[in-house]
Design a protein around this motif. Structure first.
Motif, mmCIF file in Angstrom:
data_model
loop_
_atom_site.group_PDB
_atom_site.id
_atom_site.type_symbol
_atom_site.label_atom_id
_atom_site.label_comp_id
_atom_site.label_asym_id
_atom_site.label_seq_id
_atom_site.Cartn_x
_atom_site.Cartn_y
_atom_site.Cartn_z
ATOM 1 N N ALA A 29 1.165 -0.720 -0.194
ATOM 2 C CA ALA A 29 0.250 -0.003 0.129
ATOM 3 C C ALA A 29 0.733 1.363 -0.511
ATOM 4 C CB ALA A 29 -1.130 -0.085 0.965
ATOM 5 N N ALA A 30 0.292 1.948 -0.491
ATOM 6 C CA ALA A 30 1.375 3.689 -0.705
ATOM 7 C C ALA A 30 0.997 4.383 -1.757
ATOM 8 C CB ALA A 30 2.490 3.249 -1.777
ATOM 9 N N PRO A 31 1.173 5.642 -1.328
ATOM 10 C CA PRO A 31 0.962 6.818 -2.078
ATOM 11 C C PRO A 31 1.455 6.254 -3.965
ATOM 12 C CG PRO A 31 1.785 7.311 -0.464
ATOM 13 C CD PRO A 31 2.075 6.266 -0.811
ATOM 14 N N VAL A 32 0.593 7.081 -4.836
ATOM 15 C CA VAL A 32 1.146 6.917 -5.861
ATOM 16 C C VAL A 32 0.812 8.205 -6.845
ATOM 17 C CG1 VAL A 32 2.341 4.152 -6.401
ATOM 18 C CG2 VAL A 32 -0.338 5.095 -7.198
ATOM 19 N N ASP A 33 1.697 8.456 -8.322
ATOM 20 C CA ASP A 33 1.133 8.756 -8.879
ATOM 21 C C ASP A 33 0.835 8.426 -10.024
ATOM 22 O OD1 ASP A 33 1.837 11.615 -7.348
ATOM 23 O OD2 ASP A 33 3.799 11.782 -8.597
ATOM 24 N N VAL A 34 -0.163 8.742 -11.053
ATOM 25 C CA VAL A 34 -0.124 8.312 -12.211
ATOM 26 C C VAL A 34 -1.201 9.567 -13.537
ATOM 27 C CG1 VAL A 34 -3.199 7.233 -13.393
ATOM 28 C CG2 VAL A 34 -2.569 6.943 -10.686
ATOM 29 N N THR A 35 -0.377 9.158 -14.229
ATOM 30 C CA THR A 35 -0.347 10.377 -15.642
ATOM 31 C C THR A 35 -1.360 9.556 -16.222
ATOM 32 O OG1 THR A 35 2.140 10.973 -14.907
ATOM 33 C CG2 THR A 35 0.947 11.327 -16.795
ATOM 34 N N LEU A 36 -2.507 10.516 -16.945
ATOM 35 C CA LEU A 36 -3.105 10.318 -18.024
ATOM 36 C C LEU A 36 -2.910 10.700 -18.547
ATOM 37 C CD1 LEU A 36 -6.340 10.171 -15.461
ATOM 38 C CD2 LEU A 36 -5.413 7.587 -16.332
ATOM 39 N N ALA A 37 -3.034 10.391 -20.292
ATOM 40 C CA ALA A 37 -3.088 10.719 -21.114
ATOM 41 C C ALA A 37 -3.466 11.973 -21.951
ATOM 42 C CB ALA A 37 -2.397 9.902 -22.956
ATOM 43 N N ALA A 38 -3.498 13.155 -21.661
ATOM 44 C CA ALA A 38 -4.417 14.663 -22.190
ATOM 45 C C ALA A 38 -4.167 15.013 -23.634
ATOM 46 C CB ALA A 38 -4.052 15.883 -21.289
ATOM 47 N N GLU A 39 -3.508 14.305 -24.607
ATOM 48 C CA GLU A 39 -2.354 15.046 -25.680
ATOM 49 C C GLU A 39 -1.364 13.959 -26.088
ATOM 50 O OE1 GLU A 39 -2.546 18.719 -28.758
ATOM 51 O OE2 GLU A 39 -2.288 19.080 -26.815
ATOM 52 N N SER A 40 -2.117 13.419 -27.551
ATOM 53 C CA SER A 40 -0.438 12.745 -28.044
ATOM 54 C C SER A 40 -0.384 13.590 -29.359
ATOM 55 C CB SER A 40 -0.866 11.214 -28.265
ATOM 56 O OG SER A 40 0.394 10.974 -28.466
ATOM 57 N N ARG A 41 1.156 14.079 -29.950
ATOM 58 C CA ARG A 41 0.744 13.319 -31.738
ATOM 59 C C ARG A 41 2.170 12.834 -31.768
ATOM 60 N NH1 ARG A 41 -0.415 18.678 -33.553
ATOM 61 N NH2 ARG A 41 1.272 18.786 -34.783
ATOM 62 N N ALA A 42 1.877 12.158 -32.784
ATOM 63 C CA ALA A 42 2.939 11.391 -33.445
ATOM 64 C C ALA A 42 3.854 11.958 -34.668
ATOM 65 C CB ALA A 42 2.010 9.768 -33.560
ATOM 66 N N ASP A 43 5.215 11.096 -34.500
ATOM 67 C CA ASP A 43 5.502 11.437 -35.512
ATOM 68 C C ASP A 43 5.770 13.229 -35.613
ATOM 69 O OD1 ASP A 43 6.591 8.734 -36.376
ATOM 70 O OD2 ASP A 43 4.439 8.779 -37.456
ATOM 71 N N VAL A 44 6.463 13.897 -34.918
ATOM 72 C CA VAL A 44 6.592 15.216 -34.682
ATOM 73 C C VAL A 44 8.476 15.533 -34.029
ATOM 74 C CG1 VAL A 44 4.444 15.791 -33.774
ATOM 75 C CG2 VAL A 44 6.303 16.041 -32.247
ATOM 76 N N LEU A 45 8.712 16.716 -35.146
ATOM 77 C CA LEU A 45 10.352 16.982 -34.974
ATOM 78 C C LEU A 45 10.502 17.559 -33.241
ATOM 79 C CD1 LEU A 45 11.707 18.164 -38.139
ATOM 80 C CD2 LEU A 45 11.750 16.176 -37.032
ATOM 81 N N ALA A 46 11.783 17.241 -32.076
ATOM 82 C CA ALA A 46 10.788 18.104 -31.102
ATOM 83 C C ALA A 46 12.831 18.343 -30.579
ATOM 84 C CB ALA A 46 10.412 16.901 -30.295
ATOM 85 N N VAL A 47 12.347 18.935 -29.833
ATOM 86 C CA VAL A 47 14.075 19.310 -29.204
ATOM 87 C C VAL A 47 13.831 20.062 -27.597
ATOM 88 C CG1 VAL A 47 14.802 20.215 -31.170
ATOM 89 C CG2 VAL A 47 14.463 21.781 -29.512
#
Length: 428
Positions: A355-373
């Motif tokens: 039993a433990a507190p945890v952080d849960v990250t839910l996907a809000a927006e996604s963009r595939a095959d983009v250029l990133a830095v």
């Protein structure tokens, strides 16, 4: 806790998050270093300082990234209309423009445990339910009267896991075992009985290795023969009948979380409390994030030690408004939450946490095959907008970029001359 999202790459919005100042013209330079090499800028600078070229000194003052924020290595001169302009100096570090999928998430508080607990209560007596029996109901339900008869002669321990066919408890040395299903035993079953409880019983008999009957909703003589064989295995009288006291029905294997009765005591009241055997993550999700979850939605769960594991939404309850405060003030609909449960397929990755507190990250927006830095590679341009320092065989130059999605320390970029594999400066 939630992630911030820039206003679709609008320079005026993003610049509000990018602290900058105008220090004196730089007097030092450093060779380009791959960002993956690590280390501080000082570790890559030579012991001697070299003066900048005169043409670079005439540019507008250099803007520097503050540690922990987005910054710039140079503010471009002129009206900013040129597609590429000379950078003030070689960058201390570098990174590569990569093609990737960026996912912005909303991170919320969750709790790791074994899920909602339910209670096994002593059976009701009288009516058509037989002399003995037990009911597995919700922790706050009224299932069963709690007025069974007999003396408890065996009970499991907290933490024990009980599977199909194994004992839940014993009263007067008579075992009450676990069967899997959703229809409880509420009556005595014998030849001629029909219904979903018969189907539940026959499915369990078949799973326990008993054969010679058809699994359906009819209790036949062949079913009775299989029941006698089952009773023999349990050391019971071979009657061919099944009473509610013979078994407790639950959806699957159970883990004992609390034992409310004692050996030698009367079979009455709450006997024990149990949960599922698999660790799950529960979240009281604010209704404003309701659109982020549905059955099967994937999420990332971060444990207290920083380990990240994948989880999947398997249950979503109905919205519930928070209870009034001590002052009696009613909570608005904005305070309502959704109970959400997520399962973790690879239980080993949860380590020894029970039993433990945890952080849960839910996907809000996604963009595939983009250029990133890296976000830290951005430099603010005089008059607005952003650029990156492109490192080529011909030298270093600033190339304007349009910004897109921010996620995980990266930012989507596009513009003339911005290609996959391009090396860009990362100000130190």
């Amino acid at each position: 806790m939630t992630s911030e999202r820039p206003a679709d790459g609008t320079p005026s919005d993003v610049s509000a998050d990018i602290p900058s100042h105008t220090p004196p013209a730089p007097t030092a330079d450093a060779s380009s270093t791959d960002i993956s090499s690590g280390g501080s800028p000082e570790e890559h600078r030579g012991p001697r300082r070299r003066p900048l070229r005169a043409s670079l000194i005439t540019l507008a003052a250099l803007t520097v990234v503050a540690a922990g924020g987005i910054g710039a290595t140079g503010v471009l001169g002129g009206d900013g209309g040129e597609s590429a302009e000379a950078a003030p100096s070689s960058p201390a570090k570098s990174a590569t423009v990569e093609k990737t999928t960026l996912t912005r998430g909303e991170t919320v508080d969750g709790a790791l445990g074994y899920g909602e607990a339910t209670t096994v209560r002593a059976p009701a007596t009288g009516g058509g339910s037989g002399a003995r029996g037990a009911t597995a109901g919700g922790a706050d339900s009224d299932a069963g009267s709690g007025s069974g008869t007999g003396t408890l002669t065996w009970l499991p321990d907290v933490g024990d896991e009980i599977e199909r066919g194994e004992s839940v408890y014993s009263a007067d040395e008579r075992k009450s075992v676990l069967l899997y299903g959703s229809t409880p035993l509420y009556r005595t079953l014998d030849v001629g009985s029909e219904g979903k409880d018969v189907l539940m019983l026959e499915r369990n008999l078949a799973a326990l290795g008993h054969t010679g009957f058809t699994v359906d909703e009819e209790y036949t003589g062949s079913t009775a023969d299989a029941v006698r064989a089952w009773q023999e295995d349990l050391g019971r009288e071979e009657t061919g009948e099944v009473t509610p006291g013979d078994a407790v029905v639950a959806p699957g294997a159970r883990r004992v979380s609390d034992v409310g009765a004692a050996r030698g005591g009367a079979l009455s009241g709450d006997v024990l409390t149990w949960t599922g055997t698999g660790r799950v993550v529960t979240v009281d999700l604010e209704v404003r994030f309701e659109g982020l979850v549905k059955d099967g939605t994937k999420a990332t769960v971060t444990l207290p030690d920083g380990t990240a594991v994948m989880a999947k939404v398997t249950d979503i309850g109905a919205a519930a408004t928070a209870a009034p405060s001590d002052g009696g003030e009613d909570k608005s609909a904005e305070d309502a939450t959704l109970p959400v449960e997520l399962t973790v397929k690879d239980q080993k990755k949860l380590g020894r946490y029970q039993a433990a507190p945890v952080d849960v990250t839910l996907a809000a927006e996604s963009r595939a095959d983009v250029l990133a830095v890296p976000v830290s590679a951005l430099i603010a341009r005089q008059g607005g907008g952003y650029a990156v320092q492109a490192i080529t065989d011909d030298g270093v130059e600033n190339r304007p970029v349009e910004l897109g999605l921010f996620a995980d320390g990266l930012v989507e970029v596009s513009g003339s001359g911005i290609t996959e594999g391009l090396r860009v400066g990362v100000p130190g």
